[in-house]
Design a protein around this motif. Structure first.
Motif, PDB file in Angstrom:
ATOM      1  N   ILE A 238       0.841  -1.203   0.000  1.00  0.00           N
ATOM      2  CA  ILE A 238       0.000   0.000   0.000  1.00  0.00           C
ATOM      3  C   ILE A 238       0.872   1.248   0.000  1.00  0.00           C
ATOM      4  O   ILE A 238       0.643   2.188  -0.779  1.00  0.00           O
ATOM      5  N   LYS A 239       1.888   1.266   0.851  1.00  0.00           N
ATOM      6  CA  LYS A 239       2.777   2.437   0.907  1.00  0.00           C
ATOM      7  C   LYS A 239       3.541   2.616  -0.400  1.00  0.00           C
ATOM      8  O   LYS A 239       3.735   3.739  -0.867  1.00  0.00           O
ATOM      9  N   MET A 240       3.983   1.520  -0.990  1.00  0.00           N
ATOM     10  CA  MET A 240       4.703   1.629  -2.257  1.00  0.00           C
ATOM     11  C   MET A 240       3.761   2.029  -3.395  1.00  0.00           C
ATOM     12  O   MET A 240       4.164   2.711  -4.335  1.00  0.00           O
ATOM     13  N   GLY A 241       2.498   1.647  -3.308  1.00  0.00           N
ATOM     14  CA  GLY A 241       1.509   2.099  -4.288  1.00  0.00           C
ATOM     15  C   GLY A 241       1.288   3.604  -4.185  1.00  0.00           C
ATOM     16  O   GLY A 241       1.185   4.306  -5.205  1.00  0.00           O
ATOM     17  N   ILE A 242       1.212   4.113  -2.961  1.00  0.00           N
ATOM     18  CA  ILE A 242       1.077   5.563  -2.752  1.00  0.00           C
ATOM     19  C   ILE A 242       2.312   6.268  -3.294  1.00  0.00           C
ATOM     20  O   ILE A 242       2.215   7.334  -3.914  1.00  0.00           O
TER      21      ILE A 242
ATOM     22  N   ALA B  71       7.521  10.560  -2.815  1.00  0.00           N
ATOM     23  CA  ALA B  71       8.128   9.497  -3.620  1.00  0.00           C
ATOM     24  C   ALA B  71       9.513   9.121  -3.098  1.00  0.00           C
ATOM     25  O   ALA B  71       9.944   7.977  -3.230  1.00  0.00           O
ATOM     26  N   ILE B  72      10.206  10.063  -2.505  1.00  0.00           N
ATOM     27  CA  ILE B  72      11.562   9.804  -2.005  1.00  0.00           C
ATOM     28  C   ILE B  72      11.545   9.147  -0.632  1.00  0.00           C
ATOM     29  O   ILE B  72      12.291   8.202  -0.372  1.00  0.00           O
ATOM     30  N   PHE B  73      10.690   9.617   0.270  1.00  0.00           N
ATOM     31  CA  PHE B  73      10.734   9.151   1.659  1.00  0.00           C
ATOM     32  C   PHE B  73       9.805   7.977   1.969  1.00  0.00           C
ATOM     33  O   PHE B  73       9.987   7.299   2.972  1.00  0.00           O
ATOM     34  N   LEU B  74       8.801   7.719   1.131  1.00  0.00           N
ATOM     35  CA  LEU B  74       7.896   6.602   1.411  1.00  0.00           C
ATOM     36  C   LEU B  74       8.569   5.232   1.377  1.00  0.00           C
ATOM     37  O   LEU B  74       8.192   4.356   2.166  1.00  0.00           O
ATOM     38  N   PRO B  75       9.560   4.975   0.520  1.00  0.00           N
ATOM     39  CA  PRO B  75      10.216   3.656   0.607  1.00  0.00           C
ATOM     40  C   PRO B  75      10.860   3.415   1.974  1.00  0.00           C
ATOM     41  O   PRO B  75      10.785   2.311   2.510  1.00  0.00           O
ATOM     42  N   TYR B  76      11.483   4.439   2.537  1.00  0.00           N
ATOM     43  CA  TYR B  76      12.088   4.302   3.871  1.00  0.00           C
ATOM     44  C   TYR B  76      11.018   3.978   4.904  1.00  0.00           C
ATOM     45  O   TYR B  76      11.168   3.050   5.705  1.00  0.00           O
ATOM     46  N   VAL B  77       9.917   4.719   4.859  1.00  0.00           N
ATOM     47  CA  VAL B  77       8.822   4.500   5.809  1.00  0.00           C
ATOM     48  C   VAL B  77       8.224   3.101   5.617  1.00  0.00           C
ATOM     49  O   VAL B  77       7.913   2.409   6.589  1.00  0.00           O
ATOM     50  N   ALA B  78       8.106   2.665   4.364  1.00  0.00           N
ATOM     51  CA  ALA B  78       7.522   1.352   4.083  1.00  0.00           C
ATOM     52  C   ALA B  78       8.406   0.222   4.616  1.00  0.00           C
ATOM     53  O   ALA B  78       7.910  -0.738   5.207  1.00  0.00           O
ATOM     54  N   VAL B  79       9.713   0.337   4.431  1.00  0.00           N
ATOM     55  CA  VAL B  79      10.623  -0.714   4.903  1.00  0.00           C
ATOM     56  C   VAL B  79      10.676  -0.743   6.425  1.00  0.00           C
ATOM     57  O   VAL B  79      10.633  -1.815   7.042  1.00  0.00           O
ATOM     58  N   ILE B  80      10.759   0.421   7.050  1.00  0.00           N
ATOM     59  CA  ILE B  80      10.772   0.485   8.519  1.00  0.00           C
ATOM     60  C   ILE B  80       9.472  -0.100   9.074  1.00  0.00           C
ATOM     61  O   ILE B  80       9.481  -0.865  10.040  1.00  0.00           O
ATOM     62  N   GLY B  81       8.344   0.249   8.464  1.00  0.00           N
ATOM     63  CA  GLY B  81       7.061  -0.272   8.923  1.00  0.00           C
ATOM     64  C   GLY B  81       6.947  -1.773   8.734  1.00  0.00           C
ATOM     65  O   GLY B  81       6.372  -2.475   9.569  1.00  0.00           O
ATOM     66  N   ALA B  82       7.495  -2.289   7.633  1.00  0.00           N
ATOM     67  CA  ALA B  82       7.415  -3.730   7.376  1.00  0.00           C
ATOM     68  C   ALA B  82       8.310  -4.515   8.321  1.00  0.00           C
ATOM     69  O   ALA B  82       8.018  -5.668   8.641  1.00  0.00           O
ATOM     70  N   ASN B  83       9.394  -3.920   8.782  1.00  0.00           N
ATOM     71  CA  ASN B  83      10.319  -4.614   9.678  1.00  0.00           C
ATOM     72  C   ASN B  83      10.050  -4.339  11.153  1.00  0.00           C
ATOM     73  O   ASN B  83      10.712  -4.918  12.007  1.00  0.00           O
ATOM     74  N   ALA B  84       9.113  -3.471  11.451  1.00  0.00           N
ATOM     75  CA  ALA B  84       8.811  -3.119  12.841  1.00  0.00           C
ATOM     76  C   ALA B  84       8.152  -4.301  13.546  1.00  0.00           C
ATOM     77  O   ALA B  84       7.397  -5.059  12.937  1.00  0.00           O
ATOM     78  N   PRO B  85       8.440  -4.469  14.827  1.00  0.00           N
ATOM     79  CA  PRO B  85       7.786  -5.558  15.557  1.00  0.00           C
ATOM     80  C   PRO B  85       6.295  -5.296  15.686  1.00  0.00           C
ATOM     81  O   PRO B  85       5.849  -4.158  15.651  1.00  0.00           O
ATOM     82  N   GLN B  86       5.571  -6.354  15.836  1.00  0.00           N
ATOM     83  CA  GLN B  86       4.125  -6.256  15.971  1.00  0.00           C
ATOM     84  C   GLN B  86       3.771  -5.474  17.235  1.00  0.00           C
ATOM     85  O   GLN B  86       4.387  -5.646  18.279  1.00  0.00           O
TER      86      GLN B  86
END
Length: 103
Positions: free
Chosen positions: A33-37, A62-77
């Motif tokens: 979803i974040k990468m789609g945005i 477009a520049i900062f969303l990949p960082y946010v997406a990766v951090i969010g995907a690797n964040a603990p539940q």
């Protein structure tokens, strides 16, 4: 004289963590979803005749969303502990270092 007894911990089904496949699925959906945005921001930044501040905002997305997406995907539940604290529970389980094959 009062005797203090340690209370037995009662585990409930609702305390169980979600399965690994369910957790990975949620993380993947969030990432996509974040990468789609991000893709929409990138396309709009190049195609829409917008004022410069709006275009800069789209480029920043477009520049900062990949960082946010990766951090969010690797964040603990949220709300899940990394490992259960075995010192608090009164379980009669064989410790991992003492398990033997066939027992």
């Amino acid at each position: 004289m009062k005797l203090w007894h340690k209370r037995q911990v009662v585990h409930q089904v609702t305390d169980a963590q979600p399965s690994l496949s369910e957790d990975i699925g949620k993380r993947e959906r969030s990432y996509f979803i974040k990468m789609g945005i991000r893709l929409v921001c990138l396309i709009l930044a190049f195609t829409v005749p917008a004022p410069l501040p709006v275009r800069l905002l789209l480029f920043a997305g477009a520049i900062f969303l990949p960082y946010v997406a990766v951090i969010g995907a690797n964040a603990p539940q949220r709300g899940a502990s990394s490992a259960p604290d075995m010192a608090e529970t009164d379980q009669n389980e064989i410790p991992l270092h003492r398990r033997e094959i066939g027992s």
